[in-house]
Motif scaffolding. Structure first.
Motif, short mmCIF file in Angstrom:
data_model
loop_
_atom_site.label_atom_id
_atom_site.label_comp_id
_atom_site.label_asym_id
_atom_site.label_seq_id
_atom_site.Cartn_x
_atom_site.Cartn_y
_atom_site.Cartn_z
N SER A 1 0.81 -1.21 0.00
CA SER A 1 0.00 0.00 0.00
C SER A 1 0.84 1.26 0.00
CB SER A 1 -0.95 0.01 1.20
OG SER A 1 -0.21 -0.04 2.42
N ASP B 1 -3.00 -0.11 -1.71
CA ASP B 1 -3.87 0.90 -1.12
C ASP B 1 -5.13 1.01 -1.95
OD1 ASP B 1 -4.74 2.88 0.57
OD2 ASP B 1 -2.90 4.06 0.46
N THR B 2 -6.15 1.65 -1.42
CA THR B 2 -7.42 1.81 -2.12
C THR B 2 -7.79 3.28 -2.20
OG1 THR B 2 -8.65 1.50 -0.06
CG2 THR B 2 -8.25 -0.46 -1.40
N PRO C 1 -13.05 6.62 0.51
CA PRO C 1 -14.50 6.41 0.39
C PRO C 1 -15.19 7.68 -0.08
CG PRO C 1 -13.88 6.69 2.68
CD PRO C 1 -12.59 6.65 1.90
N ARG D 1 -17.59 10.84 -5.06
CA ARG D 1 -17.52 9.45 -4.64
C ARG D 1 -16.51 8.73 -5.53
NH1 ARG D 1 -19.55 4.49 -6.14
NH2 ARG D 1 -19.84 2.99 -4.45
N THR E 1 -14.90 5.23 -6.70
CA THR E 1 -15.18 3.80 -6.70
C THR E 1 -14.01 3.04 -6.08
OG1 THR E 1 -16.41 4.12 -8.75
CG2 THR E 1 -15.87 1.86 -8.15
N GLU E 2 -14.31 2.06 -5.26
CA GLU E 2 -13.24 1.30 -4.60
C GLU E 2 -12.41 0.55 -5.64
OE1 GLU E 2 -12.65 -2.16 -1.17
OE2 GLU E 2 -14.63 -1.29 -1.57
N ARG E 3 -11.11 0.71 -5.57
CA ARG E 3 -10.19 0.03 -6.48
C ARG E 3 -8.79 0.07 -5.87
NH1 ARG E 3 -7.15 3.92 -9.53
NH2 ARG E 3 -8.00 6.02 -9.31
N ARG E 4 -7.91 -0.77 -6.40
CA ARG E 4 -6.51 -0.76 -5.99
C ARG E 4 -5.83 0.49 -6.55
NH1 ARG E 4 -8.12 -5.85 -7.17
NH2 ARG E 4 -7.66 -7.51 -5.66
N ASP F 1 -8.56 -3.23 -12.12
CA ASP F 1 -8.29 -2.05 -11.28
C ASP F 1 -7.11 -1.25 -11.82
OD1 ASP F 1 -10.36 -2.56 -9.59
OD2 ASP F 1 -9.15 -3.44 -7.99
#
Length: 519
Positions: A269, A291-292, A295, A305, A307-310, A366
């Motif tokens: 990360s 890491d992501t 949020p 917003r 989007t959740e991703r690597r 991702d």
């Protein structure tokens, strides 16, 4: 070694007390004497040291060395031709080194044994050379351990050892196959060179591998359980008793040729990848985490917003440095440098290929998203291409966000239905009419059949019947079919537009789902 156990070698026994310490000092006897080097009489110690010659083998297992005693020993072994210590077989197993321990430019021509040794202060092997086996089994470093420019010619194993501070192998050279086993807070391997295969097994550590060089496969892996010796005993990890997570983090791979690198069960990360070459050939085994994106962040306008991703650590740093950025992106630490979209796009591309070669399609997706994001924000691509990428991102998240494409498809269908009800459907279904002329002489009768043009709607246009017709036209448009419904001129163009856009949005949604479930 337990304080109640006698060592296997003839020992000094200085300070032995039948009640408190029946063994006493565990230092090895100096040849010809019954005391260790630490407890030998000054005159006898001077004679012993004077008799030593460069390259001599020494055995001082269990001995306690102060800084001055160690320096006196090394001075006695100093080669007059080079001015640096030269040792043959050096046995320091279970020895205790008080204060700073410095082996500057020392050469170990034989086996160097530091098994179960304890280093209470900082340890420096500055440009030392280990020509044969070097053993640090069960060694404990209570301070930092530095192996600057140190050369291990035939060392096959270093550790397992515990270091409460840092282990520094920067500039060290390993000439043969080697296994390194460390439980330490930080391992620095800047510009370290491996000329053969190697395996590094770690616990609790943060690893800095910047500009390291290896010519053969090298594995860096997290060890989930405490290290175990050949006799089944576990390596004590007292300095880390309050640290519940033994995970291993990688700080930097900059300047590394990753063609032969294998990473297993590591936390990436915070890893810096910019400048790594052959990154597409990197092998990731086990659970390697990145890491992501932060949020959802709500502010006055517009709400944001992600989007959740690597996400790479360097993208975090770049976004955090941009004016007007939202909270949640990590700021670069001192010395991390600064990489922009132009440098990060090829990094994401290479990692995407590495994940694809490993048959990890969701992970590859991702990194494809990250690559496209960096291209969209790069300043060196034409503005028209950036607009196209922006549209691709907004409509479907680069073909990876099915929910986004379906949302746009639903909105387009709803808009099409409303427009058809308002302007596209005819007032009534046009009726066919027939006109003709009957000649007086009884000849043939000719009929011309025509159909009235659809009339624009008037009155209440939003009725259940009109909704049903509009829905039928819209659903047929999604699958690129004509409904056959009588439409006004405006309705004809509305249907044409719908038949062009809605199948594209449906295709993007299907593509996004496929990219997420493909194996």
């Amino acid at each position: 070694m337990s304080t109640s156990e006698s060592p296997t070698w003839p020992h000094c026994a200085h300070g032995a007390d039948p009640a408190a310490d029946p063994v006493g000092c565990r230092g090895m006897h100096v040849p010809g004497h019954t005391a260790c080097l630490a407890h030998l009489a000054d005159a006898d110690r001077d004679v012993y040291l004077a008799d030593l010659t460069p390259g001599a083998s020494i055995d001082h297992r269990g001995t306690t060395f102060t800084e001055s005693l160690l320096n006196a020993l090394l001075d006695a072994l100093r080669d007059p031709a080079t001015g640096y210590p030269r040792l043959g077989d050096a046995r320091f197993g279970s020895a205790t080194f008080e204060g700073a321990t410095v082996f500057r430019l020392a050469t170990f021509e034989g086996d160097a044994g530091f098994t179960s040794a304890t280093f209470e202060g900082a340890v420096v092997f500055w440009s030392a050379t280990f020509k044969r086996t070097s053993g640090f089994w069960s060694a404990t470093f209570e301070g930092n351990a530095q192996f600057w420019s140190t050369t291990f010619v035939e060392a096959d194993r270093v550790g397992p050892l515990v270091c409460a501070g840092w282990v520094v192998l920067s500039g060290a050279k390993f000439g043969g196959p080697v296994t390194l086993s460390f439980a330490t807070r930080r391992l620095e391997c800047r510009r370290t060179r491996w000329s053969s295969t190697a395996e590094i097994r770690l616990r609790y550590a943060t690893v800095d591998f910047a500009h390291a060089v290896f010519e053969y496969p090298l594995t860096i892996a997290a060890e989930p359980d405490p290290f175990v010796f050949a006799d089944g005993r576990q390596l004590a990890e007292d300095p880390f008793s309050s640290t519940p997570d033994p995970g291993v983090r990688v700080a930097s791979l900059r300047g590394v040729d990753a063609a032969h690198l294998v990473l297993a069960d590591l936390d990436l990360s915070g890893c810096l990848f910019a400048g790594t070459v052959h990154l597409d050939q990197l092998r990731l085994e086990g659970s390697c985490t990145f890491d992501t994106a932060p949020p959802a962040v709500w502010r006055r306008w517009p709400p944001v917003r992600f989007t959740e991703r690597r996400v790479l650590a360097e993208e975090h740093h770049w976004r955090a440095s941009q004016p007007g950025t939202v909270r949640g992106w990590n700021v670069a630490v001192l010395g991390a440098g600064r990489a922009g979209p132009l440098q990060l796009a090829p990094v994401y591309r290479a990692l995407r290929k590495a994940f694809e070669d490993g048959k990890h399609e969701p992970g590859a997706a991702d990194f494809y998203y990250g690559e496209m994001e960096m291209r969209r924000h790069a300043d060196d691509i034409p503005r028209s291409e950036r607009w196209l990428l922006t549209a691709y991102w907004a409509l479907s998240g680069y073909g990876l966000r099915a929910s986004r494409a379906l949302a746009w498809l639903g909105a387009a269908m709803l808009l099409t239905i409303v427009l058809l009800m308002a302007f596209g459907l005819a007032q009534d279904t046009p009726k066919q009419t027939a006109t003709g002329t009957v000649p007086a002489d009884g000849g043939k009768v000719t009929f011309e059949i025509d159909k009235d043009d659809p009339r624009n709607p008037t009155g209440n246009r939003f009725t259940g019947e009109r909704f049903e017709k509009a829905l039928n036209v819209t659903l047929n448009s999604v699958v690129f079919r004509s409904s056959g419904q009588d439409l006004t001129t405006a309705g004809t163009y509305i249907e044409m537009t719908s038949r062009l856009t809605e199948p594209v949005l449906l295709g993007l949604a299907v593509l996004a789902v496929r990219n997420r479930v493909k194996r």
